[in-house]
Design a protein around this motif. Structure first.
Motif, PDB file in Angstrom:
ATOM      1  N   VAL A 106      11.903  27.468  -5.661  1.00 19.40           N
ATOM      2  CA  VAL A 106      12.224  28.187  -6.897  1.00 19.40           C
ATOM      3  C   VAL A 106      11.128  27.990  -7.925  1.00 19.40           C
ATOM      4  CG1 VAL A 106      13.849  28.344  -8.812  1.00 19.40           C
ATOM      5  CG2 VAL A 106      14.701  28.085  -6.474  1.00 19.40           C
ATOM      6  N   SER A 107      10.606  26.771  -8.020  1.00 21.73           N
ATOM      7  CA  SER A 107       9.547  26.507  -8.987  1.00 21.73           C
ATOM      8  C   SER A 107       8.301  27.316  -8.669  1.00 21.73           C
ATOM      9  CB  SER A 107       9.233  25.010  -8.991  1.00 21.73           C
ATOM     10  OG  SER A 107       8.323  24.690 -10.019  1.00 21.73           O
ATOM     11  N   ARG A 108       7.956  27.413  -7.392  1.00 28.99           N
ATOM     12  CA  ARG A 108       6.789  28.208  -7.000  1.00 28.99           C
ATOM     13  C   ARG A 108       7.012  29.691  -7.258  1.00 28.99           C
ATOM     14  NH1 ARG A 108       3.624  25.198  -2.426  1.00 28.99           N
ATOM     15  NH2 ARG A 108       3.103  27.262  -1.616  1.00 28.99           N
ATOM     16  N   ALA A 109       8.263  30.144  -7.140  1.00 29.38           N
ATOM     17  CA  ALA A 109       8.570  31.549  -7.419  1.00 29.38           C
ATOM     18  C   ALA A 109       8.451  31.870  -8.900  1.00 29.38           C
ATOM     19  CB  ALA A 109       9.969  31.887  -6.931  1.00 29.38           C
ATOM     20  N   ILE A 114       4.078  35.935 -10.972  1.00 29.31           N
ATOM     21  CA  ILE A 114       5.237  36.237 -10.138  1.00 29.31           C
ATOM     22  C   ILE A 114       6.486  36.204 -11.016  1.00 29.31           C
ATOM     23  CG2 ILE A 114       6.591  35.601  -8.117  1.00 29.31           C
ATOM     24  CD1 ILE A 114       3.839  36.618  -7.440  1.00 29.31           C
ATOM     25  N   GLY A 115       6.900  35.031 -11.415  1.00 28.93           N
ATOM     26  CA  GLY A 115       7.983  34.881 -12.391  1.00 28.93           C
ATOM     27  C   GLY A 115       9.301  35.513 -12.001  1.00 28.93           C
ATOM     28  N   VAL A 116       9.662  35.441 -10.698  1.00 26.07           N
ATOM     29  CA  VAL A 116      10.926  36.052 -10.274  1.00 26.07           C
ATOM     30  C   VAL A 116      12.101  35.079 -10.368  1.00 26.07           C
ATOM     31  CG1 VAL A 116       9.850  37.768  -8.781  1.00 26.07           C
ATOM     32  CG2 VAL A 116      10.390  35.507  -7.858  1.00 26.07           C
ATOM     33  N   GLY A 117      11.789  33.812 -10.612  1.00 30.43           N
ATOM     34  CA  GLY A 117      12.848  32.851 -10.922  1.00 30.43           C
ATOM     35  C   GLY A 117      13.689  32.427  -9.740  1.00 30.43           C
ATOM     36  N   GLY A 118      14.917  32.046 -10.066  1.00 32.93           N
ATOM     37  CA  GLY A 118      15.840  31.495  -9.087  1.00 32.93           C
ATOM     38  C   GLY A 118      16.701  30.441  -9.746  1.00 32.93           C
ATOM     39  N   HIS A 119      17.559  29.824  -8.975  1.00 31.63           N
ATOM     40  CA  HIS A 119      18.462  28.798  -9.509  1.00 31.63           C
ATOM     41  C   HIS A 119      18.365  27.562  -8.628  1.00 31.63           C
ATOM     42  CE1 HIS A 119      20.289  31.712 -12.218  1.00 31.63           C
ATOM     43  NE2 HIS A 119      20.300  32.555 -11.196  1.00 31.63           N
ATOM     44  N   PHE A 178      10.168  34.175  -1.558  1.00 29.33           N
ATOM     45  CA  PHE A 178      11.511  34.186  -2.147  1.00 29.33           C
ATOM     46  C   PHE A 178      11.562  35.180  -3.304  1.00 29.33           C
ATOM     47  CE2 PHE A 178      14.460  31.955  -5.274  1.00 29.33           C
ATOM     48  CZ  PHE A 178      15.622  32.345  -4.650  1.00 29.33           C
ATOM     49  N   ARG A 179      12.527  36.078  -3.271  1.00 25.76           N
ATOM     50  CA  ARG A 179      12.727  37.117  -4.274  1.00 25.76           C
ATOM     51  C   ARG A 179      11.556  38.098  -4.368  1.00 25.76           C
ATOM     52  NH1 ARG A 179      16.163  35.158  -9.509  1.00 25.76           N
ATOM     53  NH2 ARG A 179      17.960  34.353  -8.394  1.00 25.76           N
TER      54      ARG A 179
END
Length: 910
Positions: A106-109, A114-119, A178-179
């Motif tokens: 998530v941190s790499r995303a 990129i900035g697509v985030g996550g939880h 991811f995302r």
């Protein structure tokens, strides 16, 4: 006034208490014993004895009132915990690596550009719960059956991906995508569990809050239904639903608990991750959500297992002879427990233990660090294993495990228990170092100080990875995995559809009844008849389907343990453990959950079912539209019937029953193929094609929505030169104009086609207009095809430009074009831009109301006479009709007077 000993309540916990005492002396002995226990050992000891007696009474099947709430401690005492069969040290190392990779992914995303985030905080709190499940409980599909069905909490998806990476099911390239599903295709990973996007991985979409719980309940019930009817052996399948405590506020989360208890679904376990936090703050800051949920589930008839404290509390609880510690646990609100999760050991010593000398004495030999690490049960593998084992071994009831955790657990002081932790996606270098140290991972500082933080894999030949593979092999394969083993169904031949294609002769029937007649013939088919699953929300009689009661019967695992009041009638109500019909009561949400479970059985259990869900059309896409989206995501198939459709057709019911927009709502669902047929022969071709597309050799992941009406009309026989392609693509010419010299075109759908035919007659006889009538079986499909054509042309300008079907279909027709339906104008307006000529639509825009059909249609100006006016208006614009004709038509047909309209057919069958 009667004394307390003379007064008896009527009912206690559902048990009769006003009964004579046949042995007062024995009764007094028991009471004296209780008094002695209180006097000699104190109230707490007496309370304990009473609880043990109640427990023993239940073991002996002696009925006693249910306790709605118990102390704020673990349901399973330490002495009753089973042997833990795993290697806890190896499992800890596996979990630490999984935690790291989930957070790093998530941190790499969230990296620049990129900035697509996550939880990351949700999985951090529930990681141990999943790990115990993966290592010891979740069954895979390698044995050829459906295995277990696991509904993963949507926001925990990074952890599921991280574990799949450890098992070489996903690569580092996948995690870095991811995302980024399109830009990094084919390696992209969906944000949450989406079978539509990852059809070999995810089975159940869950991130629309509340749909996971209700979906799990009806999946467990569908498993029992399939087993009872001999379609699939689901006896080994267990349904697990991992949920959030904040999610339980959604109505769908708790709304159908009783059906699970009523049908004894002991193949179902809810695991509620009680980290005490919503997205923005505490779930119950001033209360105790675990206690609240315990009361709700116990009251609904579920088995409740509370998993609150980890093993570090066991010595303290063993010292608590007078109940002081338990009382403190009982009276501390959740908001304060969250504060303890973010404070120091010294703070906890002062504020939790410090206000009572007995509590202070309990921890005086403990350091502040030891107090700080007094943990929550949802992070203790042994406690979790005990709870899961008790759940799967419990019989007669579904089980809920209420597991207390810390949101953001192990992520460090900037994350753990913080109100903003759900939105936090980025780990700083200091966060990463603290996190690494907490997890004891062999990563050097320099690896964390430059560039993106690395993933950690202990090596394919490592002890940890071999352990993971061995555990999954022993449990029947990897989870989650979606497998489609179902074979195409042998489809009925044309004879099955023959009776409906003949029309209704002199009899007037509604399109709902035409469909029901066809369904009867389909259910008689020796090959696929048993695979139909009939579903309705307490409306079978409304839709004329009570004729199925005696033959197909209503599914009830207990059968029918009473004499039906209508048992001597031909169409008697009949329940059976092997019944084919699902009668889910007044619950559209429950019915739709049944629809989804049945419609995805081809993948879940490798056995295709053909659900047919019939409902008031107003209460379908409007009321449960989120579940229809879930159905599309889960790649479920089947037929959805919006009966009593139209804004003016269901007379007398009024505003909340008058559906003039569900076809528009259906158009927003890419997985939905929607039709608005007018006649039985159209229904026959649509259903036949639907069975082919969903269950034939080249099956598609779609579901069919048909709107049918309750207005009786005479159904014509299928024309000799019937345009089957037009019916299926969305429009065919039903009646060619034969009189008049001025050409025009009338498009109509569903119940409006007879109005168009009447308008055709009036235009020819009174206005010299020769109008063709077209039955628009699907405005939605016409638009969908046209949009796809435009998209292709946009991206392939060098190729010959394609022409939409609707444009080609009307290429030889002379306009103007007037469209009419019992829907709001937005429905037929979907195709306006592709119709080759002037286009006007009529529709039932606005709220519905109760009146005669004729009055309602005159009010909305969609009746035959209003269609005549619309055609004349468009012809006047072209100069083909004098404008004076318009006022003449308004006056002649009294179009401004609602009361002047012919009331039309009254009532109507299904």
């Amino acid at each position: 006034m009667a004394s307390g000993s003379d007064r008896n309540p009527i009912i206690i916990g559902g048990l009769p208490s006003q009964v004579p005492d046949f042995d007062p002396e024995e009764t007094q002995e028991w009471l004296d014993s209780l008094d002695a226990a209180v006097d000699e050992r104190g109230r707490e000891r007496a309370r304990y004895l009473m609880l043990r007696l109640i427990e023993r009474a239940r073991e002996k099947r002696v009925a006693v009132p249910e306790m709605r709430s118990t102390d704020y401690v673990n349901t399973i005492p330490t002495r009753a915990e089973p042997f833990f069969p795993g290697n806890e040290e190896i499992e800890r190392r596996i979990l630490n690596a999984t935690r790291w990779n989930a957070a790093v992914m998530v941190s790499r995303a969230q990296r620049p550009g990129i900035g697509v985030g996550g939880h990351i905080a949700t999985f951090a709190s529930s990681a141990s719960l999943y790990d115990v499940g993966f290592n010891h409980f979740f069954r895979g599909k390698d044995e050829g059956d459906g295995g277990d069905q696991v509904f993963f909490q949507g926001h925990a998806s990074p952890g599921i991906y991280a574990r799949a990476y450890m098992l070489d099911r996903l690569s580092e390239q996948n995690l870095d995508a991811f995302r980024q599903e399109k830009s990094k295709a084919p390696y992209g990973l969906s944000s949450y569990p989406h079978p539509r996007l990852m059809p070999d991985f995810w089975e159940f979409p869950t991130v629309s809050m509340g749909l996971g719980p209700i979906g799990a309940i009806y999946q467990a019930r569908m498993n029992r239904y399939m087993h009872a009817r001999g379609i699939a052996d689901t006896s080994k399948s267990h349904v697990w639903a991992f949920l959030g405590d904040g999610e339980m506020d959604e109505p769908e989360s708790l709304g159908q608990l009783t059906i699970a208890a009523r049908e004894g679904l002991d193949n179902l376990t809810f695991v509620v991750n009680c980290n005490l936090q919503r997205l923005d703050g505490p779930v119950r800051g001033n209360g105790k959500v675990i206690q609240e949920l315990e009361s709700v589930f116990r009251g609904a008839g579920w088995n409740v297992i509370k998993l609150i404290w980890d093993r570090t509390w066991d010595p303290l609880l063993a010292q608590d002879r007078d109940g002081t510690l338990v009382n403190k646990m009982n009276t501390t609100p959740d908001g304060q427990f969250q504060t303890y999760a973010t404070e120091s050991g010294a703070y906890i010593r002062d504020h939790f233990f410090g206000d009572d000398q007995r509590l202070r004495a309990m921890v005086e030999g403990m350091t502040d660090d030891q107090i700080l690490h007094l943990g929550r049960g949802g992070h203790d593998h042994r406690k979790i294993y005990a709870a899961f084992k008790a759940a799967v071994e419990h019989t007669g009831q579904p089980t809920v495990i209420l597991a207390k955790t810390v949101k953001g657990w192990t992520l460090g002081p900037n994350f753990e228990g913080r109100n903003a932790t759900h939105q936090m996606k980025k780990l700083t270098v200091d966060d990463l170092k603290r996190f690494r140290d907490r997890l004891h991972l062999p990563l050097a500082d320099k690896e964390l100080e430059s560039g993106a933080p690395p993933y950690y894999h202990p090596g394919r030949d490592s002890e940890e990875i071999q352990y993971m593979h061995d555990r999954r092999k022993g449990l029947g394969g990897y989870v989650p995995t979606r497998v489609v083993r179902a074979q195409p169904l042998p489809l009925p031949d044309d004879k099955t559809y023959a009776s409906v294609k003949k029309g209704s002769g002199q009899q007037s029937i509604a399109t709902t009844m035409a469909f029901v007649r066809l369904l009867k013939d389909l259910m008689r088919d020796k090959e696929i008849g048993k695979r139909f699953v009939l579903i309705a929300p307490d409306e079978y009689r409304t839709f004329g389907m009570d004729s199925f009661f005696p033959s197909a019967k209503i599914y009830n695992p207990l059968g029918q343990q009473y004499e039906s009041v209508d048992r001597e009638l031909l169409l008697a109500y009949k329940e059976s453990p092997t019944g084919q019909m699902l009668h889910d009561g007044i619950s559209e949400a429950g019915c739709t959950a049944s629809l989804i479970a049945a419609g995805s059985a081809y993948a879940t259990h490798g056995e295709p079912l053909i659900p047919v869900y019939v409902f008031y059309s107003m209460f379908g896409f409007q009321r449960t539209g989120d579940q229809f989206w879930q159905m599309a995501d889960q790649l479920a198939r089947g037929f959805v019937l919006g009966a009593t459709a139209g804004r003016t057709t269901l007379t007398g019911e009024g505003l909340q029953h008058a559906d003039g927009h569900s076809q528009l709502l259906a158009s927003t669902n890419p997985g939905c193929v929607a039709y608005d047929p007018a006649f039985g022969f159209e229904i026959a071709h649509i259903v036949k094609d639907g069975l082919r597309r969903m269950y034939g050799p080249d099956s598609e992941d779609v579901f069919y929505y048909l709107t049918v009406y309750n207005e009786p009309i005479q159904h014509p026989a299928e024309p000799e030169n019937v345009d089957v392609e037009g019916i299926l693509k969305g429009v065919h010419r039903f009646s060619e104009g034969t009189s008049g010299s001025i050409p025009a075109q009338i498009l109509a759908s569903g119940v409006a086609v007879p109005w168009a035919v009447e308008a055709q007659r009036i235009l020819a006889e009174e206005w010299n207009v020769r109008a063709d009538v077209w039955s628009a079986t699907s405005w939605n499909e016409l638009r969908r095809e046209a949009v796809e054509v435009e998209r292709h042309n946009l991206l392939h300008p060098e190729e010959e430009q394609r022409v939409p079907y609707v444009t080609r279909k009307f290429s030889g027709a002379q306009g103007p074009f007037v469209a009419v339906s019992d829907w709001m104008r937005s429905v037929p307006d979907q195709i306006a831009r592709w119709v080759p000529g002037p286009y006007q639509s009529l529709g039932a825009d606005g709220f519905g109301f109760a009146d005669t059909r004729g009055a309602a249609r005159r009010f909305f100006h969609i009746d035959a006479q209003s269609v005549v006016l619309a055609v004349l208006t468009e012809l006047a614009k072209q100069g083909k009709v004098d404008r004076s004709a318009l006022k003449q038509a308004i006056d002649r047909y009294q179009l401004l007077d609602v009361a002047s309209a012919d009331p039309g057919a009254a009532g109507g069958d299904a």
